[in-house]
Motif scaffolding. Structure first.
Motif, PDB file in Angstrom:
ATOM      1  N   ARG A   1      51.472  26.620  27.956  1.00  0.00           N
ATOM      2  CA  ARG A   1      50.450  25.958  27.133  1.00  0.00           C
ATOM      3  C   ARG A   1      50.058  26.832  25.954  1.00  0.00           C
ATOM      4  O   ARG A   1      49.903  26.353  24.832  1.00  0.00           O
ATOM      5  CB  ARG A   1      49.220  25.624  27.978  1.00  0.00           C
ATOM      6  CG  ARG A   1      49.394  24.405  28.870  1.00  0.00           C
ATOM      7  CD  ARG A   1      48.048  23.927  29.376  1.00  0.00           C
ATOM      8  NE  ARG A   1      47.376  24.943  30.180  1.00  0.00           N
ATOM      9  CZ  ARG A   1      47.558  25.127  31.470  1.00  0.00           C
ATOM     10  NH1 ARG A   1      48.409  24.358  32.128  1.00  0.00           N
ATOM     11  NH2 ARG A   1      46.905  26.059  32.125  1.00  0.00           N
ATOM     12  N   ARG A   2      49.880  28.129  26.221  1.00  0.00           N
ATOM     13  CA  ARG A   2      49.489  29.046  25.145  1.00  0.00           C
ATOM     14  C   ARG A   2      50.548  29.096  24.049  1.00  0.00           C
ATOM     15  O   ARG A   2      50.228  29.209  22.868  1.00  0.00           O
ATOM     16  CB  ARG A   2      49.225  30.447  25.701  1.00  0.00           C
ATOM     17  CG  ARG A   2      47.866  30.591  26.379  1.00  0.00           C
ATOM     18  CD  ARG A   2      47.498  32.048  26.561  1.00  0.00           C
ATOM     19  NE  ARG A   2      48.423  32.739  27.463  1.00  0.00           N
ATOM     20  CZ  ARG A   2      48.279  32.796  28.778  1.00  0.00           C
ATOM     21  NH1 ARG A   2      47.275  32.172  29.364  1.00  0.00           N
ATOM     22  NH2 ARG A   2      49.145  33.463  29.518  1.00  0.00           N
ATOM     23  N   ARG A   3      51.812  29.019  24.437  1.00  0.00           N
ATOM     24  CA  ARG A   3      52.891  29.072  23.441  1.00  0.00           C
ATOM     25  C   ARG A   3      52.910  27.848  22.545  1.00  0.00           C
ATOM     26  O   ARG A   3      53.459  27.895  21.457  1.00  0.00           O
ATOM     27  CB  ARG A   3      54.248  29.248  24.140  1.00  0.00           C
ATOM     28  CG  ARG A   3      54.454  30.662  24.665  1.00  0.00           C
ATOM     29  CD  ARG A   3      55.862  30.860  25.202  1.00  0.00           C
ATOM     30  NE  ARG A   3      56.075  32.246  25.604  1.00  0.00           N
ATOM     31  CZ  ARG A   3      56.464  33.215  24.796  1.00  0.00           C
ATOM     32  NH1 ARG A   3      56.681  32.938  23.525  1.00  0.00           N
ATOM     33  NH2 ARG A   3      56.632  34.440  25.223  1.00  0.00           N
ATOM     34  N   ARG A   4      52.306  26.769  23.002  1.00  0.00           N
ATOM     35  CA  ARG A   4      52.221  25.567  22.173  1.00  0.00           C
ATOM     36  C   ARG A   4      50.961  25.545  21.314  1.00  0.00           C
ATOM     37  O   ARG A   4      50.869  24.774  20.365  1.00  0.00           O
ATOM     38  CB  ARG A   4      52.248  24.315  23.056  1.00  0.00           C
ATOM     39  CG  ARG A   4      53.583  24.069  23.756  1.00  0.00           C
ATOM     40  CD  ARG A   4      53.643  22.674  24.349  1.00  0.00           C
ATOM     41  NE  ARG A   4      52.651  22.496  25.408  1.00  0.00           N
ATOM     42  CZ  ARG A   4      52.895  22.683  26.699  1.00  0.00           C
ATOM     43  NH1 ARG A   4      54.098  23.078  27.091  1.00  0.00           N
ATOM     44  NH2 ARG A   4      51.961  22.487  27.606  1.00  0.00           N
TER      45      ARG A   4
ATOM     46  N   ARG B   1      51.949  36.592  19.599  1.00  0.00           N
ATOM     47  CA  ARG B   1      53.403  36.529  19.531  1.00  0.00           C
ATOM     48  C   ARG B   1      53.927  35.382  20.393  1.00  0.00           C
ATOM     49  O   ARG B   1      53.515  35.208  21.548  1.00  0.00           O
ATOM     50  CB  ARG B   1      53.997  37.857  20.011  1.00  0.00           C
ATOM     51  CG  ARG B   1      55.503  37.949  19.892  1.00  0.00           C
ATOM     52  CD  ARG B   1      55.978  39.345  20.292  1.00  0.00           C
ATOM     53  NE  ARG B   1      57.423  39.475  20.156  1.00  0.00           N
ATOM     54  CZ  ARG B   1      58.095  40.616  20.362  1.00  0.00           C
ATOM     55  NH1 ARG B   1      57.439  41.708  20.719  1.00  0.00           N
ATOM     56  NH2 ARG B   1      59.407  40.651  20.215  1.00  0.00           N
ATOM     57  N   GLY B   2      54.825  34.573  19.833  1.00  0.00           N
ATOM     58  CA  GLY B   2      55.393  33.449  20.554  1.00  0.00           C
ATOM     59  C   GLY B   2      54.682  32.140  20.315  1.00  0.00           C
ATOM     60  O   GLY B   2      55.213  31.075  20.634  1.00  0.00           O
ATOM     61  N   GLN B   3      53.475  32.187  19.742  1.00  0.00           N
ATOM     62  CA  GLN B   3      52.754  30.961  19.426  1.00  0.00           C
ATOM     63  C   GLN B   3      53.133  30.488  18.021  1.00  0.00           C
ATOM     64  O   GLN B   3      53.704  31.240  17.230  1.00  0.00           O
ATOM     65  CB  GLN B   3      51.243  31.208  19.550  1.00  0.00           C
ATOM     66  CG  GLN B   3      50.801  31.490  20.976  1.00  0.00           C
ATOM     67  CD  GLN B   3      49.322  31.824  21.093  1.00  0.00           C
ATOM     68  OE1 GLN B   3      48.956  32.884  21.593  1.00  0.00           O
ATOM     69  NE2 GLN B   3      48.476  30.923  20.645  1.00  0.00           N
ATOM     70  N   PRO B   4      52.829  29.225  17.697  1.00  0.00           N
ATOM     71  CA  PRO B   4      53.225  28.713  16.376  1.00  0.00           C
ATOM     72  C   PRO B   4      52.572  29.485  15.239  1.00  0.00           C
ATOM     73  O   PRO B   4      51.376  29.796  15.287  1.00  0.00           O
ATOM     74  CB  PRO B   4      52.732  27.260  16.412  1.00  0.00           C
ATOM     75  CG  PRO B   4      52.569  26.925  17.850  1.00  0.00           C
ATOM     76  CD  PRO B   4      52.179  28.203  18.529  1.00  0.00           C
ATOM     77  N   ASN B   5      53.345  29.771  14.223  1.00  0.00           N
ATOM     78  CA  ASN B   5      52.860  30.532  13.078  1.00  0.00           C
ATOM     79  C   ASN B   5      52.710  29.610  11.870  1.00  0.00           C
ATOM     80  O   ASN B   5      53.476  28.663  11.703  1.00  0.00           O
ATOM     81  CB  ASN B   5      53.851  31.650  12.746  1.00  0.00           C
ATOM     82  CG  ASN B   5      53.249  32.747  11.889  1.00  0.00           C
ATOM     83  OD1 ASN B   5      52.050  32.786  11.668  1.00  0.00           O
ATOM     84  ND2 ASN B   5      54.090  33.652  11.423  1.00  0.00           N
ATOM     85  N   GLN B   6      51.710  29.898  11.047  1.00  0.00           N
ATOM     86  CA  GLN B   6      51.527  29.235   9.758  1.00  0.00           C
ATOM     87  C   GLN B   6      50.917  30.243   8.794  1.00  0.00           C
ATOM     88  O   GLN B   6      50.492  31.325   9.181  1.00  0.00           O
ATOM     89  CB  GLN B   6      50.616  28.007   9.876  1.00  0.00           C
ATOM     90  CG  GLN B   6      51.325  26.718  10.216  1.00  0.00           C
ATOM     91  CD  GLN B   6      50.451  25.491   9.982  1.00  0.00           C
ATOM     92  OE1 GLN B   6      49.459  25.535   9.253  1.00  0.00           O
ATOM     93  NE2 GLN B   6      50.825  24.387  10.606  1.00  0.00           N
ATOM     94  N   SER B   7      50.832  29.849   7.536  1.00  0.00           N
ATOM     95  CA  SER B   7      50.340  30.774   6.510  1.00  0.00           C
ATOM     96  C   SER B   7      48.914  31.235   6.774  1.00  0.00           C
ATOM     97  O   SER B   7      48.530  32.327   6.350  1.00  0.00           O
ATOM     98  CB  SER B   7      50.436  30.121   5.130  1.00  0.00           C
ATOM     99  OG  SER B   7      51.784  29.970   4.741  1.00  0.00           O
TER     100      SER B   7
END
Length: 311
Positions: free
Chosen positions: A35-38, A267-273
């Protein structure tokens, strides 16, 4: 070692069995990690003046004007004022061009990623040459060498195909007078040798710098810009932090490479600007400077090398 029910058991472990509780908790922990990775990281404290020197808006979901605006509104709310969205292939290049037209805070870099170098036919060359002439395109990239994927992916260009395409992109950057944005994975020596033999453009950006201290020193001596992503904050990145420490103030950039390489502790979670301030603050700690001063240096460098207007 975990215990299993005895032969003939129904498969149900009684509530009184500690092994049963451990198994249930382990499953629960795994589910929680998934869940955290999402989940996207929380917003960082604002750090004004930043520019995301390398992101992939289309891969972050920015494939229409509203989605791009939402991503950039979120980034601007924490101090990230402008972004350079980067192409991997021709489809991505068209997305990058669209995003740069849809929102004044987005600029584009176009090229064929080295893993797609075999796709650089005459039609692709003609289209890229037309694209880089656009004022919203501020760099030729990402191009370079990637020695990780050959042999692992059947569709990946060979090292020879990559070198040939890299040389063409170097020439294009020199002809158009725009920065060359470099992708380098496990190819330090060959990449630097090709740049030397072809003659590097005036501005070279080592995107997501991953080399050791010696490579960093050589790049600095050649006048290249070194751009650091969330990897510089990872626990096992001592060598990368040592490299970030020695880069002169006027040769350092910061980027997300979103949606990849989300900085620690996400780390591993979705990245954005909008996550960029986490990495900027990590660089400030490495270099022993104030967060605001670091943001000012990083933003000013990006605006200078890409020729971006002040916001």
């Amino acid at each position: 070692m975990s215990q299993t029910p005895a032969t003939g058991d129904t498969g149900t472990v009684s509530d009184g069995n500690p092994a049963g509780r451990e198994s249930a908790e382990t499953e629960s922990n795994k589910a929680a990690r998934k869940r955290r990775r999402r989940e996207p990281p929380p917003d960082p404290a604002p750090l004004p003046g930043l520019v995301d020197a390398h992101t992939h808006l289309a891969a972050c979901g920015g494939r229409d004007p509203d989605a791009v605006r939402a991503i950039l509104d979120h980034a601007e709310s924490v101090g990230v004022q402008q972004v350079v969205t980067v192409a991997d292939d021709m489809v991505d290049a068209r997305w990058a061009m669209d995003a740069a037209q849809w929102d004044h805070r987005a600029y584009a870099a176009v090229a064929l990623h080295p893993t797609h170098a075999a796709e650089l036919d005459d039609d692709a060359k003609a289209e890229l040459e037309q694209m880089v002439a656009d004022p919203r395109v501020v760099a030729v990239g990402e191009t370079g060498l990637d020695y990780y994927w050959p042999g692992k992916s059947e569709s990946c260009a060979t090292p020879a195909e990559q070198a040939e395409a890299f040389g063409w992109h170097i020439d294009l950057a020199k002809r158009i007078g725009k920065p060359l944005m470099i992708h380098n994975r496990e190819a330090d020596r060959d990449l630097l040798d090709i740049l030397a033999s072809e003659g590097a453009p005036e501005s070279v950006i080592m995107h997501c710098f991953s080399g050791d201290l010696n490579v960093a020193r050589e790049c600095v001596d050649r006048g290249f810009m070194l751009s650091f992503a969330g990897t510089v904050s990872f626990a096992n990145a001592e060598e990368l932090r040592a490299a970030a420490e020695i880069v002169p103030d006027d040769q350092i950039l910061v980027e997300t490479d979103a949606p990849f390489l989300t900085p620690h502790p996400y780390r591993g979670q979705p990245n954005q600007s909008y996550c960029l301030p986490y990495t900027a603050r990590a660089l400030a700690r490495v270099r022993g400077v104030d967060d605001a001063a670091m943001a000012g240096i990083l933003g000013a460098n990006a605006r200078r090398v890409y020729g971006l207007p002040l916001q």
